[in-house]
Design a protein around this motif. Structure first.
Motif, mmCIF file in Angstrom:
data_model
loop_
_atom_site.group_PDB
_atom_site.id
_atom_site.type_symbol
_atom_site.label_atom_id
_atom_site.label_comp_id
_atom_site.label_asym_id
_atom_site.label_seq_id
_atom_site.Cartn_x
_atom_site.Cartn_y
_atom_site.Cartn_z
ATOM 1 N N GLN A 20 0.823 -1.207 0.000
ATOM 2 C CA GLN A 20 0.000 0.000 0.000
ATOM 3 C C GLN A 20 0.858 1.259 0.000
ATOM 4 O O GLN A 20 0.513 2.268 -0.623
ATOM 5 C CB GLN A 20 -0.918 -0.002 1.224
ATOM 6 C CG GLN A 20 -1.826 1.215 1.337
ATOM 7 C CD GLN A 20 -2.897 1.231 0.270
ATOM 8 O OE1 GLN A 20 -3.748 0.348 0.246
ATOM 9 N NE2 GLN A 20 -2.860 2.196 -0.627
ATOM 10 N N HIS A 46 -2.675 -1.326 8.464
ATOM 11 C CA HIS A 46 -2.678 -0.921 7.057
ATOM 12 C C HIS A 46 -3.213 0.503 6.928
ATOM 13 O O HIS A 46 -2.628 1.361 6.246
ATOM 14 C CB HIS A 46 -3.560 -1.908 6.289
ATOM 15 C CG HIS A 46 -3.161 -2.126 4.866
ATOM 16 N ND1 HIS A 46 -3.623 -1.342 3.841
ATOM 17 C CD2 HIS A 46 -2.367 -3.057 4.297
ATOM 18 C CE1 HIS A 46 -3.124 -1.781 2.693
ATOM 19 N NE2 HIS A 46 -2.354 -2.817 2.949
ATOM 20 N N CYS A 47 -4.331 0.759 7.594
ATOM 21 C CA CYS A 47 -4.994 2.058 7.519
ATOM 22 C C CYS A 47 -4.151 3.143 8.189
ATOM 23 O O CYS A 47 -4.014 4.260 7.668
ATOM 24 C CB CYS A 47 -6.355 1.950 8.198
ATOM 25 S SG CYS A 47 -7.527 3.241 7.756
ATOM 26 N N LEU A 78 -7.554 7.962 0.565
ATOM 27 C CA LEU A 78 -6.853 8.715 -0.471
ATOM 28 C C LEU A 78 -7.789 9.693 -1.198
ATOM 29 O O LEU A 78 -7.454 10.883 -1.317
ATOM 30 C CB LEU A 78 -6.152 7.781 -1.449
ATOM 31 C CG LEU A 78 -5.075 8.444 -2.324
ATOM 32 C CD1 LEU A 78 -3.996 7.424 -2.700
ATOM 33 C CD2 LEU A 78 -5.668 9.036 -3.588
ATOM 34 N N SER A 95 0.094 4.036 -2.912
ATOM 35 C CA SER A 95 -0.377 5.371 -2.556
ATOM 36 C C SER A 95 0.684 6.429 -2.809
ATOM 37 O O SER A 95 0.373 7.536 -3.257
ATOM 38 C CB SER A 95 -0.811 5.398 -1.086
ATOM 39 O OG SER A 95 -1.962 4.612 -0.899
ATOM 40 N N HIS A 121 -1.364 4.110 5.956
ATOM 41 C CA HIS A 121 -1.874 4.897 4.838
ATOM 42 C C HIS A 121 -2.041 6.368 5.235
ATOM 43 O O HIS A 121 -1.727 7.283 4.464
ATOM 44 C CB HIS A 121 -3.205 4.309 4.365
ATOM 45 C CG HIS A 121 -3.588 4.718 2.996
ATOM 46 N ND1 HIS A 121 -4.774 4.336 2.405
ATOM 47 C CD2 HIS A 121 -2.969 5.492 2.068
ATOM 48 C CE1 HIS A 121 -4.845 4.856 1.191
ATOM 49 N NE2 HIS A 121 -3.775 5.561 0.976
ATOM 50 N N ASP A 131 -9.825 2.032 4.561
ATOM 51 C CA ASP A 131 -8.488 2.235 4.015
ATOM 52 C C ASP A 131 -8.550 2.830 2.611
ATOM 53 O O ASP A 131 -7.786 3.739 2.270
ATOM 54 C CB ASP A 131 -7.759 0.894 4.001
ATOM 55 C CG ASP A 131 -6.285 1.033 3.668
ATOM 56 O OD1 ASP A 131 -5.689 2.065 4.006
ATOM 57 O OD2 ASP A 131 -5.735 0.101 3.065
ATOM 58 N N GLN A 132 -9.496 2.351 1.812
ATOM 59 C CA GLN A 132 -9.572 2.777 0.418
ATOM 60 C C GLN A 132 -10.180 4.164 0.246
ATOM 61 O O GLN A 132 -9.928 4.835 -0.759
ATOM 62 C CB GLN A 132 -10.364 1.737 -0.382
ATOM 63 C CG GLN A 132 -9.655 0.397 -0.460
ATOM 64 C CD GLN A 132 -10.520 -0.683 -1.069
ATOM 65 O OE1 GLN A 132 -11.331 -0.418 -1.944
ATOM 66 N NE2 GLN A 132 -10.364 -1.907 -0.611
#
Length: 351
Positions: free
Chosen positions: A14, A311-312, A289, A18, A315, A285-286
């Motif tokens: 990721q 993960h988040c 961005l 990103s 990010h 998470d998605q």
């Protein structure tokens, strides 16, 4: 040049995806080191390399380090260009992750785009096409992003062989989004996909979920996939509301009974329904961005989710490196987390 250490946080792909997307959209060169340093097999794999080359194509970028296994990568972005492109992952690596890598760039390009991507479409370590189509893209549409997606061939692990097509119209400005509550009643939908295996596998998955939930029979369907690179099975429980959808997905495996797959998937779906969070852990998470890009335009976004995954959290740190944004998270007594994304003190809204 922005320096990103790929070993920070959860240390996965990721960070690469990103960083490349944000570098291209903002016009800031980026250098990544220790790529996927948190993984057993570090460096660029095929799906990451496909994303790198896709970014290079749509932003006319200069890239150094774009080889399999590379631990370092530099991108100097150029002009963002629309048009027709075709990219190949060359394995069961995720075509959807490649699509999500370049989508922010295409939304800021100078012309519409038609993108064809070959690779995996349904695998456990990436968002399946159905999640992308039914959960993610409708929310992007509410943020003023016009994206159409179609699947020409399914690609299950390990054979791959899938193919998806995107049609992207440049946005006049990404806007904010608020998802703090579920609106309306639950609209469940259960779909079992089977490819080159007996349809009875999907029927057994649907039968178990139907018995356990009592949902209307019209909510269930078994689809024998006509075009696929190899055998596969997926059962998907869609938890639809008026303003948001969540897709809980179970992947069939050799040696694992259909009932076991269905039972585990239903257990996860019930856990999501039991919370008051409209946004699931993967969707959270998605959304970060595009919400960051909306904040760059002066628009505030907020959503409620469950505990933020590593993960988040990683990010969020990447977004802060590229964008002047203020991202706050507040944990409630029940464990839910309210996340807000807005322009930082030095950010001047353009819309």
């Amino acid at each position: 040049m922005i320096e990103i250490n790929g070993n920070e946080g959860e240390g996965g792909g990721q960070i690469v995806r990103s960083s490349l997307a944000l570098a291209a959209v903002t016009g800031q060169p980026v250098r990544l080191t220790n790529i996927r340093g948190g993984r057993q097999k570090p460096g660029l794999l095929r799906q990451h390399l496909a994303g790198v080359r896709a970014i290079q194509a749509v932003c006319s970028g200069d890239v150094d380090g774009d080889q399999l296994g590379s631990n370092e990568l530099t991108l100097v972005p150029g002009k963002l260009s629309g048009g027709d492109h075709r990219f190949e992952v060359g394995s069961a690596g995720s075509a959807i992750l490649v699509a999500q890598t370049i989508l922010p760039v295409l939304l800021h390009a100078d012309a519409p785009s038609t993108i064809e991507i070959g690779g995996g479409t349904h695998a456990a370590w990436a968002p399946p096409f159905d999640f992308f189509l039914r959960c993610y893209l409708p929310l992007l549409a509410r943020m003023n992003a016009n994206v159409e997606a179609d699947i020409e061939s399914h690609g299950f692990y390990p054979a791959g062989g899938g193919r998806v097509v995107l049609k992207v119209t440049p946005s006049t400005g990404i806007k904010g989004l608020t998802l703090t509550d579920r609106v309306g009643k639950l609209q469940p939908r259960v779909t079992a996909l089977v490819s080159k295996i007996p349809t009875s596998v999907g029927e057994r998955e649907c039968d178990l979920i139907a018995r356990k939930t009592g949902w209307d029979k019209k909510a269930f369907q078994v689809l024998d996939v006509p075009q696929a690179g190899g055998p596969g099975n997926v059962v998907m429980i869609e938890l639809g509301f008026d303003n948001v959808r969540e897709l809980i997905i179970g992947f069939g495996k050799i040696g694992v009974k259909a009932e076991q797959v269905a039972r585990a998937t239903l257990r996860e779906a019930r856990a999501h329904l039991a919370s008051d969070a409209p946004v699931g852990v993967f969707l959270a998470d998605q959304l970060l961005l595009p919400m960051g890009l909306a904040a760059r335009n002066g628009h505030r976004s907020e959503f409620r989710t469950g505990p933020l995954s590593p993960h988040c959290q990683t990010h969020i740190e990447v977004l802060r490196r590229f964008l002047d944004v203020n991202i706050q998270s507040v944990t409630g007594e029940n464990g839910s987390v309210d996340v807000s994304v807005e322009a930082g003190d030095g950010c001047i809204g353009s819309a």
